[in-house]
Each structure stands twice: as C-alpha cells, then as structure tokens.
Design an enzyme around this catalytic site. Sequence first.
Site, PDB file in Angstrom:
ATOM      1  N   CYS A  67     -46.894 -22.568  -3.477  1.00 29.98           N
ATOM      2  CA  CYS A  67     -46.418 -22.344  -2.292  1.00 29.98           C
ATOM      3  C   CYS A  67     -46.848 -23.650  -1.274  1.00 29.98           C
ATOM      4  O   CYS A  67     -47.404 -24.666  -2.020  1.00 29.98           O
ATOM      5  CB  CYS A  67     -47.409 -21.255  -1.217  1.00 29.98           C
ATOM      6  SG  CYS A  67     -47.172 -19.654  -2.155  1.00 29.98           S
TER       7      CYS A  67
ATOM      8  N   ARG B  47     -41.381 -25.954  -3.057  1.00 30.69           N
ATOM      9  CA  ARG B  47     -42.510 -25.312  -3.835  1.00 30.69           C
ATOM     10  C   ARG B  47     -42.258 -23.717  -3.509  1.00 30.69           C
ATOM     11  O   ARG B  47     -43.238 -23.086  -3.971  1.00 30.69           O
ATOM     12  CB  ARG B  47     -43.774 -25.793  -2.877  1.00 30.69           C
ATOM     13  CG  ARG B  47     -44.173 -27.488  -3.211  1.00 30.69           C
ATOM     14  CD  ARG B  47     -45.560 -27.841  -2.607  1.00 30.69           C
ATOM     15  NE  ARG B  47     -46.535 -26.997  -2.990  1.00 30.69           N
ATOM     16  CZ  ARG B  47     -47.307 -27.473  -4.079  1.00 30.69           C
ATOM     17  NH1 ARG B  47     -47.338 -28.699  -4.495  1.00 30.69           N
ATOM     18  NH2 ARG B  47     -48.303 -26.896  -4.615  1.00 30.69           N
TER      19      ARG B  47
ATOM     20  N   TRP C  49     -44.020 -18.715  -2.205  1.00 30.98           N
ATOM     21  CA  TRP C  49     -43.317 -18.307  -3.429  1.00 30.98           C
ATOM     22  C   TRP C  49     -44.364 -16.987  -4.041  1.00 30.98           C
ATOM     23  O   TRP C  49     -45.372 -17.382  -4.328  1.00 30.98           O
ATOM     24  CB  TRP C  49     -43.601 -19.435  -4.692  1.00 30.98           C
ATOM     25  CG  TRP C  49     -42.886 -19.099  -5.640  1.00 30.98           C
ATOM     26  CD1 TRP C  49     -43.663 -18.657  -6.851  1.00 30.98           C
ATOM     27  CD2 TRP C  49     -41.679 -19.116  -6.125  1.00 30.98           C
ATOM     28  NE1 TRP C  49     -42.594 -18.428  -7.904  1.00 30.98           N
ATOM     29  CE2 TRP C  49     -41.400 -18.702  -7.538  1.00 30.98           C
ATOM     30  CE3 TRP C  49     -40.351 -19.390  -5.217  1.00 30.98           C
ATOM     31  CZ2 TRP C  49     -40.231 -18.622  -7.937  1.00 30.98           C
ATOM     32  CZ3 TRP C  49     -38.878 -19.227  -6.069  1.00 30.98           C
ATOM     33  CH2 TRP C  49     -38.930 -18.805  -7.322  1.00 30.98           C
TER      34      TRP C  49
ATOM     35  N   ASN D  40     -52.583 -20.883  -1.089  1.00 33.18           N
ATOM     36  CA  ASN D  40     -51.743 -21.328  -2.133  1.00 33.18           C
ATOM     37  C   ASN D  40     -52.807 -21.042  -3.173  1.00 33.18           C
ATOM     38  O   ASN D  40     -53.769 -21.628  -3.426  1.00 33.18           O
ATOM     39  CB  ASN D  40     -51.595 -22.769  -1.925  1.00 33.18           C
ATOM     40  CG  ASN D  40     -50.651 -23.396  -2.886  1.00 33.18           C
ATOM     41  OD1 ASN D  40     -50.163 -22.558  -3.881  1.00 33.18           O
ATOM     42  ND2 ASN D  40     -50.225 -24.605  -3.128  1.00 33.18           N
ATOM     43  N   GLY D  41     -52.491 -20.038  -4.134  1.00 29.48           N
ATOM     44  CA  GLY D  41     -53.170 -19.994  -5.262  1.00 29.48           C
ATOM     45  C   GLY D  41     -53.052 -18.378  -5.711  1.00 29.48           C
ATOM     46  O   GLY D  41     -52.235 -17.654  -4.937  1.00 29.48           O
TER      47      GLY D  41
ATOM     48  N   GLU E 155     -33.809 -23.374 -29.080  1.00 33.53           N
ATOM     49  CA  GLU E 155     -34.389 -23.713 -27.823  1.00 33.53           C
ATOM     50  C   GLU E 155     -34.119 -25.345 -27.685  1.00 33.53           C
ATOM     51  O   GLU E 155     -33.570 -25.965 -26.599  1.00 33.53           O
ATOM     52  CB  GLU E 155     -35.586 -23.184 -27.273  1.00 33.53           C
ATOM     53  CG  GLU E 155     -36.033 -23.705 -25.982  1.00 33.53           C
ATOM     54  CD  GLU E 155     -35.033 -23.210 -25.028  1.00 33.53           C
ATOM     55  OE1 GLU E 155     -34.074 -22.757 -24.924  1.00 33.53           O
ATOM     56  OE2 GLU E 155     -35.378 -23.752 -23.655  1.00 33.53           O
TER      57      GLU E 155
ATOM     58  N   LYS F 156     -31.765 -27.278 -25.256  1.00 37.16           N
ATOM     59  CA  LYS F 156     -32.096 -28.188 -24.274  1.00 37.16           C
ATOM     60  C   LYS F 156     -31.353 -29.696 -24.173  1.00 37.16           C
ATOM     61  O   LYS F 156     -30.691 -29.887 -23.190  1.00 37.16           O
ATOM     62  CB  LYS F 156     -33.553 -28.705 -24.330  1.00 37.16           C
ATOM     63  CG  LYS F 156     -34.625 -27.680 -23.765  1.00 37.16           C
ATOM     64  CD  LYS F 156     -34.865 -27.402 -22.293  1.00 37.16           C
ATOM     65  CE  LYS F 156     -33.617 -26.165 -21.657  1.00 37.16           C
ATOM     66  NZ  LYS F 156     -34.047 -25.028 -21.772  1.00 37.16           N
TER      67      LYS F 156
ATOM     68  N   GLU G 229     -27.665 -29.115 -23.289  1.00 36.75           N
ATOM     69  CA  GLU G 229     -27.384 -28.898 -22.062  1.00 36.75           C
ATOM     70  C   GLU G 229     -27.776 -30.418 -21.101  1.00 36.75           C
ATOM     71  O   GLU G 229     -26.883 -30.308 -20.002  1.00 36.75           O
ATOM     72  CB  GLU G 229     -28.587 -27.893 -21.567  1.00 36.75           C
ATOM     73  CG  GLU G 229     -28.225 -27.292 -19.944  1.00 36.75           C
ATOM     74  CD  GLU G 229     -29.609 -26.322 -19.787  1.00 36.75           C
ATOM     75  OE1 GLU G 229     -30.667 -26.454 -20.688  1.00 36.75           O
ATOM     76  OE2 GLU G 229     -29.398 -25.733 -18.821  1.00 36.75           O
TER      77      GLU G 229
ATOM     78  N   HIS H 257     -26.129 -22.648 -46.374  1.00 36.92           N
ATOM     79  CA  HIS H 257     -25.122 -21.607 -46.277  1.00 36.92           C
ATOM     80  C   HIS H 257     -24.019 -22.133 -45.394  1.00 36.92           C
ATOM     81  O   HIS H 257     -23.195 -21.318 -45.023  1.00 36.92           O
ATOM     82  CB  HIS H 257     -25.612 -20.427 -45.811  1.00 36.92           C
ATOM     83  CG  HIS H 257     -26.629 -19.770 -46.756  1.00 36.92           C
ATOM     84  ND1 HIS H 257     -26.289 -19.375 -48.202  1.00 36.92           N
ATOM     85  CD2 HIS H 257     -27.994 -19.548 -46.736  1.00 36.92           C
ATOM     86  CE1 HIS H 257     -27.374 -18.951 -48.636  1.00 36.92           C
ATOM     87  NE2 HIS H 257     -28.484 -19.403 -47.888  1.00 36.92           N
TER      88      HIS H 257
ATOM     89  N   LYS I 286     -28.014 -22.869 -12.121  1.00 41.04           N
ATOM     90  CA  LYS I 286     -29.587 -22.415 -12.357  1.00 41.04           C
ATOM     91  C   LYS I 286     -29.351 -21.068 -12.336  1.00 41.04           C
ATOM     92  O   LYS I 286     -30.050 -20.338 -13.215  1.00 41.04           O
ATOM     93  CB  LYS I 286     -30.516 -22.894 -11.234  1.00 41.04           C
ATOM     94  CG  LYS I 286     -31.837 -22.616 -11.421  1.00 41.04           C
ATOM     95  CD  LYS I 286     -32.439 -23.530 -12.365  1.00 41.04           C
ATOM     96  CE  LYS I 286     -33.829 -23.019 -12.779  1.00 41.04           C
ATOM     97  NZ  LYS I 286     -34.429 -23.218 -13.851  1.00 41.04           N
TER      98      LYS I 286
HETATM   99  O1  M6R Z   1     -32.191 -16.617 -15.053  1.00 44.83           O
HETATM  100  P1  M6R Z   1     -32.284 -16.366 -16.535  1.00 44.83           P
HETATM  101  O2  M6R Z   1     -33.590 -16.469 -17.205  1.00 44.83           O
HETATM  102  O3  M6R Z   1     -31.733 -15.047 -16.845  1.00 44.83           O
HETATM  103  O4  M6R Z   1     -31.313 -17.418 -16.934  1.00 44.83           O
HETATM  104  C1  M6R Z   1     -30.387 -17.251 -18.378  1.00 44.83           C
HETATM  105  C2  M6R Z   1     -29.914 -18.583 -18.586  1.00 44.83           C
HETATM  106  O5  M6R Z   1     -28.747 -18.881 -17.980  1.00 44.83           O
HETATM  107  C3  M6R Z   1     -30.788 -19.808 -18.628  1.00 44.83           C
HETATM  108  O6  M6R Z   1     -32.034 -19.298 -19.361  1.00 44.83           O
HETATM  109  C4  M6R Z   1     -30.136 -21.119 -19.222  1.00 44.83           C
HETATM  110  O7  M6R Z   1     -29.838 -20.893 -20.339  1.00 44.83           O
HETATM  111  C5  M6R Z   1     -30.987 -22.167 -19.047  1.00 44.83           C
HETATM  112  N1  M6R Z   1     -30.383 -23.131 -17.870  1.00 44.83           N
HETATM  113  C6  M6R Z   1     -31.176 -23.221 -19.974  1.00 44.83           C
HETATM  114  O8  M6R Z   1     -32.064 -24.274 -19.674  1.00 44.83           O
END
Ligand code: M6R
Length: 596
Positions: free
Chosen positions: A2, A27, A71, A97-98, A469, A473, A476, A492, A591
């Site tokens: 926060c 934050r 938050w 905060n905490g 993953e 990353k 993306e 395969h 996001k």
């Molecule tokens: O908010 P969520 O965890 O449900 O989001 C799912 C995906 O949209 C999210 O994880 C996306 O793949 C990421 N931006 C990848 O870094």
Amino acid sequence: MCGIVGYVGPRRAQPILIDCLKRLEYRGYDSAGIAVVGKSLQLFKSEGEISVLEGKMPEMEGSLGIAHTRWATQGKPTTENAHPFADCSNMLAIVHNGIISNFMDLRDALKADGHVFSSETDTEVFAHLVESELEGDLLGAVQRAVAKVEGTYAFAVVAQGGDEIVATRRESPLVIGLGNGENFVASDVTALLKHTNRMLYIEDGEVVRVTKDSVRILDSSGKDVRREPQKVAWNIEDAEKGGYPHFMLKEIYEQPSAIHDSLLGRVESLDTEPFFSDSTFSNVKIVACGTSYHAGLVGKYIIEELAKIPTTVQISSEYRYSSVSRESPLMVLVTQSGETLDTMAAAREARKRGNKTVAIANVMGSAITREVDHVIYTRAGPEIGVAATKTFVTQLVALYLLAMDLGAQNRTLSALARRAIIGQLRSLPRAVQDVLNKAQEIEALAKKYHGARDMFFIGRNVNYPVALEGALKTKEISYIHGEGYPAGELKHGPLALISKDSPVVAIAIKDHTYDKMLGNISEVSARGSPVIAIGFEGDTELAKFADDVIYIREIPPLFSPVPVIVALQLFSYYLARERGCPIDKPRNIAKTVTVD
Ligand code: M6R
C-alpha cells in the site's frame, strides 16, 4: 503493498497529502483515505481510486495529517476497510502498510477490554492498541504498542491535539522527507520528490517522531539514533518505478518479498487453520489461462506429489465449453487479476456442475472472489507490467500451501514432512535472491542471443510447465518466437525445426529426469543448435553439454520452478530490452482480459 504519506508543517495538509498520495497509486488503488488534525480529527475514506476520494471528501483544515492508498490483503476493498483507522474515541488515526500476523489474538484481547471495531482488517487493531497504551506521549504509546505486533509493517500515527507524526517499520519501507520548516513521511520516496530530495531512511525496528522542524529516531531499545540525510537523484517518473527502467524488472526484483508476504501467517505453525477442514477430495481440477495456466500445470505436479491426489489442468476457455457434467469435486481457478472472463465463466460453470470451487487470486474483492466457495489470496501487490512475474511465483506458493493442506487432510503428509516443506518454502526468497544476483550474467546471455528469430524451451516433469512459461514470457515481450516443449516430445516433431539459428533453453536440474535431459541436449546440439542450460550449482557435467549455463542454488526439485522461472523472466526481459521492445506494454495484449 500500500502507499503511506504524512505531512507536518505550516501549509494546509490536505492538498499536499492528496498530491503525494497520487504518486503512490501504482502501489495500490482499491481504496484510499486521509486524516487531518485540526480543531478535531477529520477522517475521510472511500472505496476506489484516489480520484474518487478526492471528488467526495470535504475540505479539511489543519497542517498535520496522514493518508493512505490501499491494496487489500486482509478484508475486502471497501470504505470501512480503507485506512486511516481511528481509535474508539476518535482521538488518533493510523495508516499501515504490511500484514499483522497475530491480529486475531490482539483483536480478541482488545475486544475483551471493551474496544469496538468497525472493520475486518488486521490494521485496525493497531489503532486500538495505541489507544490502550496512550498514557503520556504518543511516541511511548507507539513503542509499547508495536512491541506487541508480529508481522510486517510501516505505521504512521497522528493524534488530536498533537504536533507530530509517529512512525515505525519492520520489513516495509518508510522514509522521512526533510523540507524547510516542514517534514514528510512516506512509504516510498516517489511520493515526496516534488517537495524534497533530502531523505532519511528508517531502519527495521526504529520508531521516529516527526514534527515540522525536528526528526527524532529511536532504535528498538529506545536509544537515539543519529543519521545523515541522503540526497535522491531520481526524477519523478523514474521513482514511480522505484528507480527501475521498467515495471517488469521492478516486479521481478520484488519476488523475494512477495513470496515472504504470501507465506506470512500461513506457515507459522502446523496448526494453521486448513483451507478445507471439512472435506477430502478424490481428485482435483485446475482451470486457468496464460501464465496462470502454467502455474496450474506446475500445481498438478505439486498436488500429486504432496497430496497424492490425481489432478488435471485445463485452459478456462476449453473447460467452459466442455460437456462433462461433474468431473471433479474440487475445482481450483487460478487468476491473478480475478477478472479474466473465461476463468470467471469457468468458475460459474464449475459451481453449476456442483463442484467445490477455490480461487487463487491476487486482487482482493475481484470478480472471481464472489463466484467461488473459497479464496486463497496471493500477496504479490499490484502488478503493473503486462507480463505476469511476481503473480506467477506467488501462485506457485499458494499451490504449495494448498497441496500441503490437502496432503494433511488426506493423511498423505506427516507432520514431519510438512515441517520440511515449510522449511523449503521459507528458503525460497533466498533462492530467488541468488538468481537476481546473477542478473548481469543473464543480461550478457541475452546480448549474445537476442538476434534469434525462434527459440525453444525444454524441460521435464515439474519444469516442463516452466519451459512453457519461459517461452510465453519470451514471445510476449521480446517478440521472439518462443516454443515450450516437454523435452521428451522433441523427437516427435519439433526436432525438424532445430538448427543453428534456433537456440534451445534447456532446464536440466538434477532430478530423476536429469540423464534424459542430457540426452535431449545432445540431440539438439548435434543439429547445431546453441544450448543455454539451467542447472544446479556445482554441476560441472552440464557445462560439457551446453554452450552456456545459468546456475541456480540446489534445492529439492519440486521447489525448483520458483528460482528457474526467475532466471527465465530475467532472460526474456533482457532479450526484449536488447530488441528495443515496449516491455511493460507489449503490442496487442492487455493486463486484464475481460473479453472472450
Ligand atoms: O489475470 P489472469 O491470471 O487470469 O490472466 C491470465 C492471462 O491473461 C495472463 O496470465 C497472461 O498470459 C500474462 N499476461 C502473461 O504474462
């Protein structure tokens, strides 16, 4: 996570506090509040962003005050749960905060003494605790109160009739900004840079009394501390990212404390309240999208190993249109935002099908938390970069905790085994920090490989989803075409694509699949592909097979996804930076995905 600000000086506190607070909105932004000491203690708070508070609050007179942007971690993001909190007689106000891990015991004791509570938060106990200690000066009351608190905190306190802010911290940031005839308190220098760049950083356990023309710091034994102020060279924009060039990098570096916070109060003892005290489950299904889906895939290995419960994982958009009517007594929905439409729809579908549902979410009060039977919150704090980093790692922590819980219910995990797991979980922040300390090495590798058009990521067992993953990353944020595979699948099909122009990142930690991984590395090397391996420190054999090796500290394989993914996050970050990509806002993606 926060934001806290405080002001004491000759000017009207209210506009200064709101202006400073807005610089901390990154934050936390689910509710906000302000308290100003004038003829009386004026306190106003509101659900929503700071602009909502600003639009609704009355004019406040007075030149001493504190404010907070929240938050939520304990208690929903409502007006009642927003900070500041006052004591019973409305004579003092506090912001925090905490996380106060022993708040339930403190609250019970305070209630028994007649204190009346207005919220569900851990924070409110501190207002009543200070009130109960308030004989004489505020400084002494805060010192005595804080001695009873366990957990992490930065507190700032003001009292009606006083001319001071008293503040203290443990494992949460706290800084004093020095002005001319005025002083400031904040959780973060960002808030204060418009007014001053002369800062006094408060250390763990210290209590500080701030008036308009003096700052007195006392250590935990009550002795005065002398400290020279430091000059901060940041501009405001830099500082919002805490000095990091991108939110993604800042969030990668926040992972040790995010893991720590996610464990706080949950692994103190083996007697911690179980998530599901009433049920045992014959099988589990995990449903999620994107990075959260990858966390779910790791979760399958964790749950099957620790709780011995067969677990399946499905992508939300596939689950919601599937036709099986009741397949799993426990459905786990993983979503950092808690708003992803497909995962929300999957949650509704799961309940319709009669399953028990649990969400693993980072945003308190988010939509999914109202759709499920139980929520396990990750405590990563707000994640601004589109690429999920600290939320992924804390989702893994939540899955370890869930698996441990299910294992205890199923009696597949002894108390001794659970104690060992807790020890491993507690060591994760250190393991992650070790990887962060290798950032320069990883940056050098990214400089070497950033020209690639395609990259393959391979792993086995619990690190197969980590390979997925790592690939996600990379594609993306760096726009390099990254593909993740279980290493055993290469032959395969994907081997046809392997060439000297397609580096392969191979996760080859020493587990029961290690020899097989070495075989896979040989397969791709033989076809000319450069190999970047991730292995355990001391594994000199691996260096003979790979072109480059990122070494991580040896830990039990089941926990290795946490440090391994941090290495891959840094690698993808530096690849993207070398390629000049807009790291925090990659093209075409958002996001939070609230559309089909
Ligand atoms: O908010 P969520 O965890 O449900 O989001 C799912 C995906 O949209 C999210 O994880 C996306 O793949 C990421 N931006 C990848 O870094």
